[in-house]
Scaffold this motif. Structure first.
Motif, PDB file in Angstrom:
ATOM      1  N   THR A  29       0.705  -1.676   0.097  1.00  0.00           N
ATOM      2  CA  THR A  29       0.002   0.170  -0.381  1.00  0.00           C
ATOM      3  C   THR A  29       0.774   1.401  -0.251  1.00  0.00           C
ATOM      4  O   THR A  29       0.559   2.301  -0.694  1.00  0.00           O
ATOM      5  CB  THR A  29      -0.535  -0.326   1.562  1.00  0.00           C
ATOM      6  N   ILE A  30       1.654   1.185   0.474  1.00  0.00           N
ATOM      7  CA  ILE A  30       3.198   2.749   0.947  1.00  0.00           C
ATOM      8  C   ILE A  30       3.124   2.449  -0.622  1.00  0.00           C
ATOM      9  O   ILE A  30       3.227   3.648  -1.017  1.00  0.00           O
ATOM     10  CB  ILE A  30       4.088   2.173   1.685  1.00  0.00           C
ATOM     11  N   GLY A  31       3.814   1.479  -1.497  1.00  0.00           N
ATOM     12  CA  GLY A  31       4.210   1.585  -2.520  1.00  0.00           C
ATOM     13  C   GLY A  31       3.538   1.918  -4.014  1.00  0.00           C
ATOM     14  O   GLY A  31       3.693   2.843  -4.156  1.00  0.00           O
ATOM     15  N   TYR A  32       2.466   1.594  -3.640  1.00  0.00           N
ATOM     16  CA  TYR A  32       1.072   2.437  -3.996  1.00  0.00           C
ATOM     17  C   TYR A  32       1.032   3.548  -4.678  1.00  0.00           C
ATOM     18  O   TYR A  32       0.663   4.196  -4.965  1.00  0.00           O
ATOM     19  CB  TYR A  32      -0.206   1.123  -4.367  1.00  0.00           C
ATOM     20  N   SER A  33       0.659   4.008  -2.818  1.00  0.00           N
ATOM     21  CA  SER A  33       0.458   5.411  -2.066  1.00  0.00           C
ATOM     22  C   SER A  33       2.097   6.182  -3.154  1.00  0.00           C
ATOM     23  O   SER A  33       1.566   7.794  -3.869  1.00  0.00           O
ATOM     24  CB  SER A  33       1.090   5.488  -0.729  1.00  0.00           C
ATOM     25  N   LEU A  34       2.758   5.871  -3.241  1.00  0.00           N
ATOM     26  CA  LEU A  34       4.119   6.565  -4.146  1.00  0.00           C
ATOM     27  C   LEU A  34       3.551   7.176  -4.968  1.00  0.00           C
ATOM     28  O   LEU A  34       4.625   8.145  -5.837  1.00  0.00           O
ATOM     29  CB  LEU A  34       5.579   5.781  -3.820  1.00  0.00           C
ATOM     30  N   TYR A  35       2.750   6.518  -5.914  1.00  0.00           N
ATOM     31  CA  TYR A  35       2.293   6.563  -7.455  1.00  0.00           C
ATOM     32  C   TYR A  35       1.526   7.967  -7.062  1.00  0.00           C
ATOM     33  O   TYR A  35       1.985   9.134  -8.058  1.00  0.00           O
ATOM     34  CB  TYR A  35       2.198   6.061  -8.326  1.00  0.00           C
ATOM     35  N   TYR A  92      -0.886   0.930  12.896  1.00  0.00           N
ATOM     36  CA  TYR A  92       0.147   1.400  11.941  1.00  0.00           C
ATOM     37  C   TYR A  92      -0.104   2.592  11.423  1.00  0.00           C
ATOM     38  O   TYR A  92       0.858   3.075  10.226  1.00  0.00           O
ATOM     39  CB  TYR A  92       0.193  -0.168  11.471  1.00  0.00           C
ATOM     40  N   MET A  93      -0.848   3.182  12.003  1.00  0.00           N
ATOM     41  CA  MET A  93      -1.362   4.091  10.872  1.00  0.00           C
ATOM     42  C   MET A  93      -0.467   5.870  11.082  1.00  0.00           C
ATOM     43  O   MET A  93      -0.292   6.279   9.666  1.00  0.00           O
ATOM     44  CB  MET A  93      -2.649   5.663  11.217  1.00  0.00           C
ATOM     45  N   THR A  94       0.404   5.842  11.979  1.00  0.00           N
ATOM     46  CA  THR A  94       1.761   7.135  12.392  1.00  0.00           C
ATOM     47  C   THR A  94       2.783   6.544  11.292  1.00  0.00           C
ATOM     48  O   THR A  94       3.328   7.164  10.499  1.00  0.00           O
ATOM     49  CB  THR A  94       1.997   7.030  13.875  1.00  0.00           C
ATOM     50  N   TRP A  95       3.320   4.699  11.678  1.00  0.00           N
ATOM     51  CA  TRP A  95       3.968   4.313  10.352  1.00  0.00           C
ATOM     52  C   TRP A  95       4.284   4.394   8.711  1.00  0.00           C
ATOM     53  O   TRP A  95       4.778   4.666   8.324  1.00  0.00           O
ATOM     54  CB  TRP A  95       4.771   3.380  11.020  1.00  0.00           C
ATOM     55  N   PHE A  96       2.106   4.281   8.907  1.00  0.00           N
ATOM     56  CA  PHE A  96       2.059   4.199   7.454  1.00  0.00           C
ATOM     57  C   PHE A  96       2.561   5.841   6.439  1.00  0.00           C
ATOM     58  O   PHE A  96       3.429   5.739   6.202  1.00  0.00           O
ATOM     59  CB  PHE A  96       1.213   3.271   6.966  1.00  0.00           C
ATOM     60  N   PHE A  97       2.149   6.674   7.367  1.00  0.00           N
ATOM     61  CA  PHE A  97       2.274   7.894   7.089  1.00  0.00           C
ATOM     62  C   PHE A  97       3.612   8.111   7.311  1.00  0.00           C
ATOM     63  O   PHE A  97       3.780   9.175   5.927  1.00  0.00           O
ATOM     64  CB  PHE A  97       1.166   9.020   7.752  1.00  0.00           C
ATOM     65  N   LEU A  98       4.773   7.936   8.226  1.00  0.00           N
ATOM     66  CA  LEU A  98       5.986   8.711   7.750  1.00  0.00           C
ATOM     67  C   LEU A  98       6.081   7.884   6.666  1.00  0.00           C
ATOM     68  O   LEU A  98       7.569   8.383   6.493  1.00  0.00           O
ATOM     69  CB  LEU A  98       6.421   7.923   9.280  1.00  0.00           C
ATOM     70  N   LEU A  99       5.798   7.009   6.259  1.00  0.00           N
ATOM     71  CA  LEU A  99       6.797   5.829   5.665  1.00  0.00           C
ATOM     72  C   LEU A  99       6.563   6.016   3.774  1.00  0.00           C
ATOM     73  O   LEU A  99       7.217   6.530   3.403  1.00  0.00           O
ATOM     74  CB  LEU A  99       6.578   4.426   5.644  1.00  0.00           C
ATOM     75  N   VAL A 100       5.209   6.813   4.445  1.00  0.00           N
ATOM     76  CA  VAL A 100       4.871   7.094   2.703  1.00  0.00           C
ATOM     77  C   VAL A 100       5.629   8.931   2.828  1.00  0.00           C
ATOM     78  O   VAL A 100       5.913   8.688   1.010  1.00  0.00           O
ATOM     79  CB  VAL A 100       3.900   7.477   3.093  1.00  0.00           C
ATOM     80  N   LEU A 101       5.845   9.571   3.001  1.00  0.00           N
ATOM     81  CA  LEU A 101       6.777  10.861   3.071  1.00  0.00           C
ATOM     82  C   LEU A 101       7.747  10.241   2.608  1.00  0.00           C
ATOM     83  O   LEU A 101       8.992  10.838   2.147  1.00  0.00           O
ATOM     84  CB  LEU A 101       6.380  11.533   4.288  1.00  0.00           C
ATOM     85  N   LEU A 102       8.396  10.411   3.445  1.00  0.00           N
ATOM     86  CA  LEU A 102       9.955   9.367   3.610  1.00  0.00           C
ATOM     87  C   LEU A 102      10.436   8.467   2.286  1.00  0.00           C
ATOM     88  O   LEU A 102      11.604   8.949   2.151  1.00  0.00           O
ATOM     89  CB  LEU A 102      10.599   8.328   4.874  1.00  0.00           C
ATOM     90  N   GLU A 103      10.029   7.432   1.736  1.00  0.00           N
ATOM     91  CA  GLU A 103      10.045   6.546   0.653  1.00  0.00           C
ATOM     92  C   GLU A 103       9.907   7.726  -0.243  1.00  0.00           C
ATOM     93  O   GLU A 103      10.233   7.719  -1.071  1.00  0.00           O
ATOM     94  CB  GLU A 103       9.056   5.149   0.828  1.00  0.00           C
ATOM     95  N   HIS A 104       8.155   8.447  -0.407  1.00  0.00           N
ATOM     96  CA  HIS A 104       8.177   9.030  -1.740  1.00  0.00           C
ATOM     97  C   HIS A 104       9.877  10.339  -1.858  1.00  0.00           C
ATOM     98  O   HIS A 104       9.559  10.104  -3.047  1.00  0.00           O
ATOM     99  CB  HIS A 104       7.181  10.132  -1.458  1.00  0.00           C
ATOM    100  N   LEU A 105      10.100  11.166  -0.677  1.00  0.00           N
ATOM    101  CA  LEU A 105      10.653  12.320  -1.496  1.00  0.00           C
ATOM    102  C   LEU A 105      12.062  11.181  -1.473  1.00  0.00           C
ATOM    103  O   LEU A 105      12.980  11.439  -2.319  1.00  0.00           O
ATOM    104  CB  LEU A 105      11.097  12.571   0.630  1.00  0.00           C
ATOM    105  N   THR A 106      12.845  10.348  -0.571  1.00  0.00           N
ATOM    106  CA  THR A 106      13.549   9.838  -1.001  1.00  0.00           C
ATOM    107  C   THR A 106      14.048   8.697  -2.474  1.00  0.00           C
ATOM    108  O   THR A 106      15.026   8.903  -3.056  1.00  0.00           O
ATOM    109  CB  THR A 106      14.046   8.128  -0.167  1.00  0.00           C
ATOM    110  N   GLN A 107      12.692   8.630  -2.715  1.00  0.00           N
ATOM    111  CA  GLN A 107      12.987   7.915  -4.198  1.00  0.00           C
ATOM    112  C   GLN A 107      13.304   9.127  -4.760  1.00  0.00           C
ATOM    113  O   GLN A 107      13.606   8.739  -6.232  1.00  0.00           O
ATOM    114  CB  GLN A 107      11.243   7.192  -4.471  1.00  0.00           C
ATOM    115  N   GLU A 108      12.651  10.453  -4.940  1.00  0.00           N
ATOM    116  CA  GLU A 108      12.324  11.625  -6.205  1.00  0.00           C
ATOM    117  C   GLU A 108      14.133  12.087  -6.421  1.00  0.00           C
ATOM    118  O   GLU A 108      14.533  12.621  -7.251  1.00  0.00           O
ATOM    119  CB  GLU A 108      11.851  12.430  -5.534  1.00  0.00           C
TER     120      GLU A 108
END
Length: 405
Positions: A29-35, A92-108
């Protein structure tokens, strides 16, 4: 990377199959959210940035940052629906949103570093983001039983992402890219959104396969079967980590550059190099993983994984076909031929849904992995046929000729 295999493998031993299944749902779900957050805007930015001198690139990054901020304000609140619907537990909501932001920024940031010819730094960023933290997390979980929780794993993931982001931003700061004071070019952004939106639809379709598969398999066979599936597909997906970090990130910028310079022979040679290295790595990985899976499952000592072992050859075949499909994919992308990519991805979701629906009554848990094989075989064939049809001269020896517009 080996760390992905290590993480999934040891999580299978140290966590319950149910927790492993939840980890798989979170990751997908995190991976899908990045798009949704990135809107696949990099597909437009990459080609545009290569046209500019370094002192002109700051405005482009400023434009990209503006659209990302706008997308954050729209998409992040919508993502909370997955918790309201009970798809993922609230804890797991807090972890989810934190990881979504970190994963997107580092990916870009990683994509940007690759585009501006900094593949070594990009690889280090990827290593921090995905490569090193699992080793530390697993080591501490083995040493201290109190650390054997999913929260501990998500915390390690967050630390790795934060370190990767700091390094990437520092490298960009040291490069002193110019034109930061220029105004945001909203017309450029709108043009980019029009171009990237078509690719985004295709990307959401193909990534939808990698997200829907987990939810569908859970519905068909339960959360413990999902845990086994997450283990097997985690092993298979390690192949893409090897290919991305060791092959694709080093070769495809050169393919784009060769195409833009109208150097057909160089483009053909880069494509051949991409194909050879991908075939060697994919074939070797397939053989090693296939031979090693039984001893691995014996060591894990959990009957549920052996019960569903017949899923593994199908999953391994699917991920191998997915990797091979990136050969024509990167060639088409470098050429700016987006339509075959878009159509193949859109149709692939239909292939997966129809295949899984048709097979679910007879094969239950196997319906999903068998449909994955059919889906990625279809994508490989579609893109390959498109590439051969568009540029047949790439597949026969020919003297260097200018590329026709």
């Amino acid at each position: 990377m080996a760390s992905k295999f290590l993480l999934v493998f040891f999580l299978a031993r140290l966590l319950s199959p149910a927790e492993l299944g939840i980890f798989g749902l979170l990751s997908a779900t995190i991976g899908y959210s990045l798009y949704l957050l990135g809107f696949d805007f990099y597909t437009y930015t990459t080609r545009e940035m290569l046209k500019l001198a370094p002192h002109e690139r700051g405005q482009l990054l400023k434009n990209q940052s503006a659209i990302f901020l706008l997308l954050y304000l729209i998409v992040l609140p919508l993502l909370s629906i997955i918790f309201f619907q009970g798809l993922i537990p609230w804890k797991y909501m807090t972890w989810f949103f934190l990881l979504v932001l970190l994963e997107h920024l580092t990916q870009e940031v990683g994509r940007l570093l690759i585009t501006i010819s900094q593949p070594l730094t990009a690889s280090i960023v990827l290593f921090l983001r995905q490569g090193i933290w699992p080793f530390f997390a697993v080591a501490l979980m083995l040493a201290f039983p109190v650390c054997r929780t999913l929260d501990w794993v998500l915390g390690g993931w967050s630390i790795g992402g934060f370190c990767a982001l700091l390094l990437g931003l520092y490298k960009l700061y040291k490069m002193e890219l110019g034109s930061w004071r220029a105004n945001i070019d909203w017309r450029w952004i709108i043009r980019g959104l029009k171009i990237s939106s078509s690719l985004l639809v295709a990307t959401l379709a193909i990534r939808g396969v990698f997200t829907l598969d987990r939810y569908w398999l859970q519905a068909l066979a339960g959360v413990e079967a999902l845990g086994a599936y997450v283990l097997f597909i985690g092993i298979g997906n390690a192949l893409m980590s090897f290919l991305d970090a060791g092959i694709f990130s080093f070769i495809y910028p050169g393919m784009i550059s060769a195409w833009q310079k109208r150097d057909m022979e160089l483009f053909r040679l880069e494509l051949i190099r991409l194909a050879k290295q991908t075939l060697i790595v994919s074939g070797s990985f397939f053989v090693v993983a296939f031979l090693a899976i039984s001893p691995m499952l014996h060591w894990l000592g959990k009957d549920v994984f052996r019960t569903y072992q017949d899923m593994f050859p199908w999953i391994l075949s699917a991920t191998t076909l997915y990797g091979l499909g990136m050969i024509p994919h990167y060639a088409l992308y470098a050429m700016g031929r987006d339509k075959p990519i878009i159509f193949s991805h859109l149709l692939s979701l239909g292939v997966f849904v129809i295949g899984t629906w048709a097979l679910s009554g007879k094969f239950s848990a196997l319906a999903v992995p068998i449909s994955l094989v059919a889906t990625f075989l279809f994508i490989l064939a579609f893109k390959s046929i498109a590439l051969v049809s568009l540029r047949p001269e790439l597949f026969r020896p020919a003297p260097s000729t200018p590329i026709k517009a």
